[in-house]
Design a protein around this motif. Structure first.
Motif, PDB file in Angstrom:
ATOM      1  N   VAL A 216       0.810  -1.231   0.000  1.00 58.26           N
ATOM      2  CA  VAL A 216       0.000   0.000   0.000  1.00 58.26           C
ATOM      3  C   VAL A 216       0.838   1.274   0.000  1.00 58.26           C
ATOM      4  O   VAL A 216       0.280   2.374   0.029  1.00 58.26           O
ATOM      5  CB  VAL A 216      -0.949   0.027   1.218  1.00 58.26           C
ATOM      6  CG1 VAL A 216      -1.848  -1.200   1.235  1.00 58.26           C
ATOM      7  CG2 VAL A 216      -0.182   0.151   2.532  1.00 58.26           C
ATOM      8  N   GLU A 217       2.145   1.175  -0.035  1.00 53.44           N
ATOM      9  CA  GLU A 217       2.972   2.360   0.180  1.00 53.44           C
ATOM     10  C   GLU A 217       2.792   3.438  -0.890  1.00 53.44           C
ATOM     11  O   GLU A 217       3.095   4.604  -0.634  1.00 53.44           O
ATOM     12  CB  GLU A 217       4.444   1.965   0.298  1.00 53.44           C
ATOM     13  CG  GLU A 217       4.762   1.314   1.637  1.00 53.44           C
ATOM     14  CD  GLU A 217       6.218   0.951   1.775  1.00 53.44           C
ATOM     15  OE1 GLU A 217       6.877   1.447   2.713  1.00 53.44           O
ATOM     16  OE2 GLU A 217       6.707   0.156   0.947  1.00 53.44           O
ATOM     17  N   ASP A 218       2.298   3.055  -2.052  1.00 50.26           N
ATOM     18  CA  ASP A 218       2.032   4.051  -3.097  1.00 50.26           C
ATOM     19  C   ASP A 218       0.562   4.438  -3.182  1.00 50.26           C
ATOM     20  O   ASP A 218       0.183   5.243  -4.046  1.00 50.26           O
ATOM     21  CB  ASP A 218       2.506   3.526  -4.459  1.00 50.26           C
ATOM     22  CG  ASP A 218       4.013   3.678  -4.639  1.00 50.26           C
ATOM     23  OD1 ASP A 218       4.563   4.698  -4.182  1.00 50.26           O
ATOM     24  OD2 ASP A 218       4.630   2.773  -5.217  1.00 50.26           O
TER      25      ASP A 218
ATOM     26  N   ILE B 207      -1.845  11.933  -0.289  1.00 50.94           N
ATOM     27  CA  ILE B 207      -0.545  11.571   0.275  1.00 50.94           C
ATOM     28  C   ILE B 207      -0.517  10.072   0.558  1.00 50.94           C
ATOM     29  O   ILE B 207      -1.367   9.546   1.269  1.00 50.94           O
ATOM     30  CB  ILE B 207      -0.265  12.356   1.573  1.00 50.94           C
ATOM     31  CG1 ILE B 207      -0.330  13.861   1.313  1.00 50.94           C
ATOM     32  CG2 ILE B 207       1.105  11.985   2.139  1.00 50.94           C
ATOM     33  CD1 ILE B 207      -0.228  14.702   2.570  1.00 50.94           C
ATOM     34  N   SER B 208       0.473   9.406   0.019  1.00 54.09           N
ATOM     35  CA  SER B 208       0.742   7.999   0.299  1.00 54.09           C
ATOM     36  C   SER B 208       1.821   7.905   1.372  1.00 54.09           C
ATOM     37  O   SER B 208       2.434   8.915   1.747  1.00 54.09           O
ATOM     38  CB  SER B 208       1.224   7.300  -0.973  1.00 54.09           C
ATOM     39  OG  SER B 208       2.487   7.838  -1.363  1.00 54.09           O
ATOM     40  N   LEU B 209       2.082   6.704   1.822  1.00 51.94           N
ATOM     41  CA  LEU B 209       3.184   6.518   2.771  1.00 51.94           C
ATOM     42  C   LEU B 209       4.511   6.956   2.156  1.00 51.94           C
ATOM     43  O   LEU B 209       5.321   7.620   2.813  1.00 51.94           O
ATOM     44  CB  LEU B 209       3.262   5.065   3.219  1.00 51.94           C
ATOM     45  CG  LEU B 209       2.342   4.661   4.371  1.00 51.94           C
ATOM     46  CD1 LEU B 209       2.315   3.148   4.538  1.00 51.94           C
ATOM     47  CD2 LEU B 209       2.753   5.335   5.678  1.00 51.94           C
ATOM     48  N   ASN B 210       4.742   6.588   0.902  1.00 52.54           N
ATOM     49  CA  ASN B 210       6.013   6.980   0.277  1.00 52.54           C
ATOM     50  C   ASN B 210       6.161   8.499   0.219  1.00 52.54           C
ATOM     51  O   ASN B 210       7.259   9.030   0.406  1.00 52.54           O
ATOM     52  CB  ASN B 210       6.130   6.371  -1.121  1.00 52.54           C
ATOM     53  CG  ASN B 210       6.640   4.931  -1.075  1.00 52.54           C
ATOM     54  OD1 ASN B 210       7.424   4.570  -0.203  1.00 52.54           O
ATOM     55  ND2 ASN B 210       6.187   4.102  -2.008  1.00 52.54           N
ATOM     56  N   LYS B 211       5.061   9.206  -0.024  1.00 52.31           N
ATOM     57  CA  LYS B 211       5.116  10.672  -0.001  1.00 52.31           C
ATOM     58  C   LYS B 211       5.332  11.182   1.424  1.00 52.31           C
ATOM     59  O   LYS B 211       6.089  12.130   1.649  1.00 52.31           O
ATOM     60  CB  LYS B 211       3.829  11.260  -0.575  1.00 52.31           C
ATOM     61  CG  LYS B 211       3.657  11.070  -2.074  1.00 52.31           C
ATOM     62  CD  LYS B 211       2.329  11.673  -2.530  1.00 52.31           C
ATOM     63  CE  LYS B 211       2.063  11.400  -3.994  1.00 52.31           C
ATOM     64  NZ  LYS B 211       0.716  11.898  -4.416  1.00 52.31           N
ATOM     65  N   ALA B 212       4.658  10.555   2.395  1.00 58.44           N
ATOM     66  CA  ALA B 212       4.791  10.984   3.794  1.00 58.44           C
ATOM     67  C   ALA B 212       6.221  10.813   4.279  1.00 58.44           C
ATOM     68  O   ALA B 212       6.756  11.670   5.002  1.00 58.44           O
ATOM     69  CB  ALA B 212       3.830  10.190   4.675  1.00 58.44           C
TER      70      ALA B 212
END
Length: 517
Positions: free
Chosen positions: A345-347, A355-360
């Motif tokens: 789910v990171e993307d 905002i995704s996890l990768n963006k966060a």
């Protein structure tokens, strides 16, 4: 002579042991800590990852076990695809995370000096549904009561609730090794929705995150972070007791949980928690975070499981515990058993955000670099040098002082009673809350009522039918002279197909009402 030698030897060894114990409890991290940028980034990722995993792990148990622990024989499952399922089917589970991201996004757009009103307006107008202190604050802001008044207990019956505690992760993640800087951020943003012990929950969680960047000793992190909290507060006393019970019962988290229940399980303010086992108060739920961290002893699964099994808000508490531990361990050291679900789910953007996890990960990393430089540290091509801070206590605040619930009058189950059916409220005491809601076919409808206390108009209240912008309670008033009072209401704009429903009245006085037998 031989006895004297033995006695002296014993005393010397005891002194050494005592010194070692004192050193462990009091040792400070270095004044400056240098680490690679890669390590800093790994720790920030670990914090966000841990929070998301912990929230998911405890999700199915949330408030299903109020006032009781989740026994060992009850399974808590972790099937393949679990996080993705929640993202796609019950995304509201991640209010812990997307609330944080609201504030991360404002910092990203407006910089470190963004005014508090920018955070308040973004939070109040966001598309997600809120509850408790957050919802009370949203209503306040949308109706002209801005922070810090929006979180003050006189304007927010949920001021001591857990809300900012579950949202303060961002403040710690952007302030590595700098607990006082995290406290300054939390002073501004945490008072949007909380005050007193409710605010302290976020201050303390933020401080633990900051120290997790520069220490790998959980007991030190938990104990040192508590120095950010005034010692005279109930919050400090509770967490300090948990630490002492851990030292007394180092192998039995359930005994510490029981001691905590005996002393700190009362909720005297939140309307949903008065005279029932439900408790969303920050103080007790913070205690569960600390129980998980101490007894988990650095083991990711054990920490998360214990924080969950303490019950009550058992998705938020493991989220905070796993986020703090994830920061200490780093993303790369969280076991793959947990990470395989996360990586799916990171993307994917969290609900109500872009905002995704990768963006966060990247946003928090960029903000941390700015905070490090602003506070005297150095950011170089491949490394950072952090000027660490010795934690100092924030100011003392106390919500609902001298206020005690003495009676709850419930208006049946389900539909409750209409405002007309309830009629005038005559009571003996110093304050009152009327809980309920507005129900209308037209969600844009806003009921307007006048509230009178002892025939004096005290407030003209707007009551939206829309759940997203509702007033969490219909009416409350504190600080009346002790005695007999009457509260009455006048509905100024009644329409067909609309009702003002009342669920219960809570009466307060200046002392608890003790049963006499």
């Amino acid at each position: 002579m031989k006895k004297n030698v033995l006695l002296c030897t014993w005393l010397f060894l005891s002194a050494l042991a005592g010194m070692a114990c004192t050193d462990k409890q009091n040792r400070a991290v270095p004044v400056e800590v240098t680490m690679t940028k890669a390590k800093l980034f790994d720790k920030i990722k670990g914090g966000w990852a841990g929070q998301t995993i912990g929230c998911t792990y405890g999700g199915p148990t949330e408030f299903r076990y109020p006032g009781t622990m989740i026994q060992d024989y009850i399974p808590i499952n972790w099937p393949d695809g679990y996080i993705k399922w929640y993202y796609e089917n019950e995304p509201g589970l991640y209010d812990d995370v997307y609330m944080d991201l609201t504030f991360v996004d404002v910092f990203d757009r407006l910089g470190l000096d963004a005014p508090v009103d920018s955070f308040a307006v973004a939070f109040a107008n966001a598309g997600y549904v809120l509850w408790h202190a957050n919802q009370a604050a949203r209503y306040n802001i949308l109706n002209g009561i801005m922070p810090p008044e929006s979180g003050h207990w006189k304007n927010n019956p949920h001021a001591d609730d857990i809300d900012y505690q579950i949202e303060a992760d961002y403040a710690g993640l952007m302030s590595p090794g700098m607990p006082n800087t995290a406290s300054e951020i939390s002073d501004k943003i945490g008072h949007i929705m909380n005050y007193g012990d409710g605010w302290y929950g976020g201050v303390y969680v933020g401080a633990m995150y900051t120290l997790a960047f520069v220490s790998d000793d959980i007991e030190y992190i938990v104990t040192e972070a508590l120095k950010t909290i005034p010692q005279q507060s109930l919050y400090y006393q509770c967490i300090n007791d948990v630490i002492q019970w851990y030292r007394q019962y180092p192998d039995d988290w359930k005994q510490t949980w029981l001691e905590c229940e005996k002393k700190y399980s009362e909720d005297k303010a939140c309307p949903e928690g008065i005279f029932v086992p439900f408790n969303i108060d920050a103080t007790i739920n913070s205690a569960y975070i600390v129980i998980g961290l101490l007894y988990g002893q650095g083991d990711f699964a054990k920490t998360m499981d214990i924080a969950t099994r303490c019950g009550q808000d058992s998705d938020c508490n493991p989220a905070s515990a796993a986020g703090i531990l994830g920061t200490m361990l780093g993303y790369s050291h969280i076991p793959e058993y947990w990470m395989s679900n996360l990586k799916e789910v990171e993307d994917m953007d969290f609900a109500y955000t872009t905002i995704s996890l990768n963006k966060a990960y990247k946003m928090s990393f960029d903000q941390a670099l700015q905070v490090i430089e602003r506070n005297g540290g150095k950011v170089e091509a491949e490394s950072v040098t952090i000027k660490t801070q010795a934690p100092t206590a924030v100011r003392y605040e106390k919500s609902f002082e001298g206020l005690y619930p003495v009676e709850v009058v419930a208006y049946g189950r389900g539909q409750g009673k209409t405002l007309k059916e309830v009629g005038d409220l005559t009571f003996e005491g110093t304050g009152l809350i009327l809980a309920g809601d507005v129900r209308a076919k037209d969600e844009s409808y806003v009921a307007v009522i006048e509230a009178f206390v002892d025939d004096q108009l005290v407030e003209t209240i707007k009551l939206p039918a829309s759940y997203r912008v509702r007033r969490h309670e219909l009416f409350w008033i504190y600080g009346l002279p002790k005695g007999k009072h009457t509260v009455s209401f006048k509905w100024l704009n009644p329409v067909e197909d609309a009702d003002i429903r009342c669920s219960k009245t809570i009466i307060f006085s200046d002392a608890p009402r003790i049963n006499q037998r």
